[in-house]
Write a protein that holds these residues in place. Structure first.
Motif, mmCIF file in Angstrom:
data_model
loop_
_atom_site.group_PDB
_atom_site.id
_atom_site.type_symbol
_atom_site.label_atom_id
_atom_site.label_comp_id
_atom_site.label_asym_id
_atom_site.label_seq_id
_atom_site.Cartn_x
_atom_site.Cartn_y
_atom_site.Cartn_z
ATOM 1 N N THR A 69 0.766 -1.236 0.010
ATOM 2 C CA THR A 69 0.131 -0.118 -0.060
ATOM 3 C C THR A 69 0.664 1.202 -0.053
ATOM 4 N N VAL A 71 2.317 2.566 2.754
ATOM 5 C CA VAL A 71 2.368 2.870 4.074
ATOM 6 C C VAL A 71 3.682 2.574 4.767
ATOM 7 N N GLU A 74 6.221 5.669 5.009
ATOM 8 C CA GLU A 74 5.871 6.534 6.048
ATOM 9 C C GLU A 74 6.630 6.152 7.447
ATOM 10 N N ASP A 108 -9.042 -2.961 -2.686
ATOM 11 C CA ASP A 108 -9.271 -1.447 -2.195
ATOM 12 C C ASP A 108 -8.027 -1.189 -1.254
ATOM 13 N N VAL A 109 -6.993 -0.557 -2.233
ATOM 14 C CA VAL A 109 -5.743 -0.302 -1.642
ATOM 15 C C VAL A 109 -6.051 0.907 -0.884
ATOM 16 N N GLU A 110 -6.769 1.734 -1.282
ATOM 17 C CA GLU A 110 -6.951 3.271 -0.526
ATOM 18 C C GLU A 110 -7.628 2.798 0.811
ATOM 19 N N GLY A 111 -8.569 2.050 0.639
ATOM 20 C CA GLY A 111 -9.545 1.687 1.965
ATOM 21 C C GLY A 111 -8.429 0.755 3.010
ATOM 22 N N SER A 113 -5.192 1.075 2.807
ATOM 23 C CA SER A 113 -4.339 2.035 3.470
ATOM 24 C C SER A 113 -4.786 2.785 4.810
ATOM 25 N N GLU A 114 -5.999 3.393 4.593
ATOM 26 C CA GLU A 114 -6.833 4.057 5.645
ATOM 27 C C GLU A 114 -6.781 3.201 6.894
ATOM 28 N N ALA A 140 -4.886 7.949 10.142
ATOM 29 C CA ALA A 140 -5.844 7.953 9.467
ATOM 30 C C ALA A 140 -7.071 8.991 10.004
#
Length: 186
Positions: A69, A71, A74, A108-111, A113-114, A140
């Motif tokens: 993802t 993440v 970060e 759902d990479v965005e979901g 990631s969140e 998040a």
């Protein structure tokens, strides 16, 4: 900046103090015959980031999901984060309960990631800093409820099973559940 050893050097500043990795620069820009010298307060060592701690803890599923993802990037830079890292068995139990596969999760990479960012608090919290009833804000933007009992600590509904794994950019706590954000009144 890359050192001759191949290791990345990270420069940060806080007020008037400049750091190279964790070493504070005490005296800068001393001119010599072949360049400049900067005096630091300790030997400059390679950084040990939360991304390294996650890999060293054997969290293979979390490591893969964070990497896929983006993440993980970060968690590979200087900061002050607290990561509540679900164990592989916690992620497997979550997937089984939701009747999902890893491949379906990655649709759902965005979901995703969140969801992963909901396991990262934007501050440094050792287990001794966690107070019953506190709400920790995550990257998040959702809070996690801290519940401290006589023999256990739960954050976001997940029991902390290993605490205070230190890294140069934060601290890692292993949890035995995928965390759920706090919703007032529930």
């Amino acid at each position: 900046v890359t050192a001759d050893s191949g290791e990345e050097l990270f420069f940060t500043s806080s007020g008037e103090t400049v750091h190279v990795n964790t070493a504070a620069v005490l005296n800068a820009d001393i001119l010599t015959q072949n360049g400049h010298v900067h005096v630091v307060d300790e030997v400059i060592m390679p950084m040990y980031f939360l991304s390294d701690a996650i890999a060293d803890a054997g969290l293979t599923l979390l490591d893969s999901l964070l990497t896929l993802t983006g993440v993980m990037e970060e968690l590979s830079f200087p900061a002050n984060y607290t990561v509540f890292a679900p164990t592989d068995s916690a992620i497997t139990a979550f997937l089984d309960a939701e009747e999902l596969t890893i491949d379906e999760l990655l649709l759902d990479v965005e979901g995703l990631s969140e969801g992963l960012l909901a396991h990262v608090a934007d501050d440094y919290f050792l287990s001794t800093d966690l107070v019953d009833g506190d709400l920790l804000m995550t990257l998040a933007g959702v809070p996690l409820l801290v519940e401290v009992g006589n023999e256990s600590i739960q954050v976001g509904g997940g029991e902390v099973v290993a605490a205070d794994i230190a890294a140069d950019n934060g601290v890692l706590h292993l949890v035995e559940d995928v965390l759920t954000p706090y919703i007032q009144g529930c």
